[in-house]
Design a protein around this motif. Structure first.
Motif, PDB file in Angstrom:
ATOM      1  N   ASP A 161      43.349  29.357  38.810  1.00 36.89           N
ATOM      2  CA  ASP A 161      44.751  28.951  38.622  1.00 36.89           C
ATOM      3  C   ASP A 161      45.307  29.565  37.340  1.00 36.89           C
ATOM      4  OD1 ASP A 161      44.536  27.369  40.911  1.00 36.89           O
ATOM      5  OD2 ASP A 161      44.253  25.506  39.779  1.00 36.89           O
ATOM      6  N   LEU A 162      44.501  29.567  36.274  1.00 35.13           N
ATOM      7  CA  LEU A 162      44.944  30.147  35.007  1.00 35.13           C
ATOM      8  C   LEU A 162      44.917  31.672  35.058  1.00 35.13           C
ATOM      9  CD1 LEU A 162      43.319  27.850  32.296  1.00 35.13           C
ATOM     10  CD2 LEU A 162      45.659  27.820  33.166  1.00 35.13           C
ATOM     11  N   PRO A 215      49.303  42.055  29.580  1.00 32.15           N
ATOM     12  CA  PRO A 215      48.187  42.594  28.802  1.00 32.15           C
ATOM     13  C   PRO A 215      47.552  41.481  27.974  1.00 32.15           C
ATOM     14  CG  PRO A 215      50.257  43.139  27.738  1.00 32.15           C
ATOM     15  CD  PRO A 215      50.604  42.444  29.028  1.00 32.15           C
ATOM     16  N   GLU A 216      46.547  41.830  27.180  1.00 26.54           N
ATOM     17  CA  GLU A 216      45.929  40.843  26.286  1.00 26.54           C
ATOM     18  C   GLU A 216      46.992  40.309  25.345  1.00 26.54           C
ATOM     19  OE1 GLU A 216      42.832  39.626  26.341  1.00 26.54           O
ATOM     20  OE2 GLU A 216      42.276  40.871  28.029  1.00 26.54           O
ATOM     21  N   PRO A 217      46.921  39.103  24.881  1.00 26.60           N
ATOM     22  CA  PRO A 217      45.806  38.176  25.000  1.00 26.60           C
ATOM     23  C   PRO A 217      45.851  37.392  26.303  1.00 26.60           C
ATOM     24  CG  PRO A 217      47.489  37.183  23.631  1.00 26.60           C
ATOM     25  CD  PRO A 217      47.974  38.573  23.996  1.00 26.60           C
ATOM     26  N   HIS A 218      44.675  37.138  26.818  1.00 24.16           N
ATOM     27  CA  HIS A 218      44.467  36.228  27.938  1.00 24.16           C
ATOM     28  C   HIS A 218      43.577  35.116  27.417  1.00 24.16           C
ATOM     29  CE1 HIS A 218      44.973  39.649  31.115  1.00 24.16           C
ATOM     30  NE2 HIS A 218      46.055  39.475  30.381  1.00 24.16           N
ATOM     31  N   PHE A 264      48.047  35.486  34.341  1.00 24.64           N
ATOM     32  CA  PHE A 264      47.946  36.629  33.440  1.00 24.64           C
ATOM     33  C   PHE A 264      47.721  37.960  34.150  1.00 24.64           C
ATOM     34  CE2 PHE A 264      46.817  32.883  31.005  1.00 24.64           C
ATOM     35  CZ  PHE A 264      47.553  33.057  29.851  1.00 24.64           C
ATOM     36  N   THR A 265      47.826  37.989  35.467  1.00 23.84           N
ATOM     37  CA  THR A 265      47.511  39.222  36.205  1.00 23.84           C
ATOM     38  C   THR A 265      48.430  40.377  35.833  1.00 23.84           C
ATOM     39  OG1 THR A 265      48.852  38.497  38.076  1.00 23.84           O
ATOM     40  CG2 THR A 265      46.472  38.032  38.172  1.00 23.84           C
TER      41      THR A 265
END
Length: 125
Positions: free
Chosen positions: A52-53, A61-64, A57-58
């Motif tokens: 779900d999380l 970019p970072e941060p994830h 973020f797909t």
């Protein structure tokens, strides 16, 4: 591992909070609009499993946020169970051989001694 799917890993407050902080950084960097940020933080607050999380973020970019992953359960062969059985088997053969060669039945005490040593070593792991 084949294309076998691992079970979903449940997440807790720490993972949800980390995801919301990462989304805060993306909002501050201008990667998310206010409405999209609100939608994603609401989804993060209601997330139950790691995927779900991850879905939030797909396209970023970072941060994830770091997410827990499932690992397949250990099998007896990889946990050393076969090795312990082999050691006990060897101890039995040695004890029987010593008893026959020396004609001294006390050598059979090697069997329970080996069992206690193996039991103690497995409890420490």
């Amino acid at each position: 591992m084949d294309d076998e799917k691992l079970p979903e890993v449940r997440i807790g407050h720490a993972e949800r909070t980390a995801a919301q902080r990462a989304l805060d950084e993306h909002l501050a960097a201008g990667r998310l609009g206010v409405e999209e940020y609100a939608d994603r933080t609401a989804a993060a607050a209601n997330a139950v499993v790691a995927s779900d999380l991850a879905a939030l973020f797909t396209d970023l970019p970072e941060p994830h946020s770091e997410l827990p992953t499932a690992t397949p359960p250990a099998t007896t062969a990889s946990s050393g169970g076969g090795l312990n059985a082999g050691v006990v088997g060897i101890a039995v053969l040695v004890a029987v051989g010593l008893a026959l060669l020396t004609r001294h039945p006390a050598s059979f005490m090697l069997i329970p001694i080996a069992a206690v040593i193996l039991w103690a070593s497995r409890r420490q792991c």
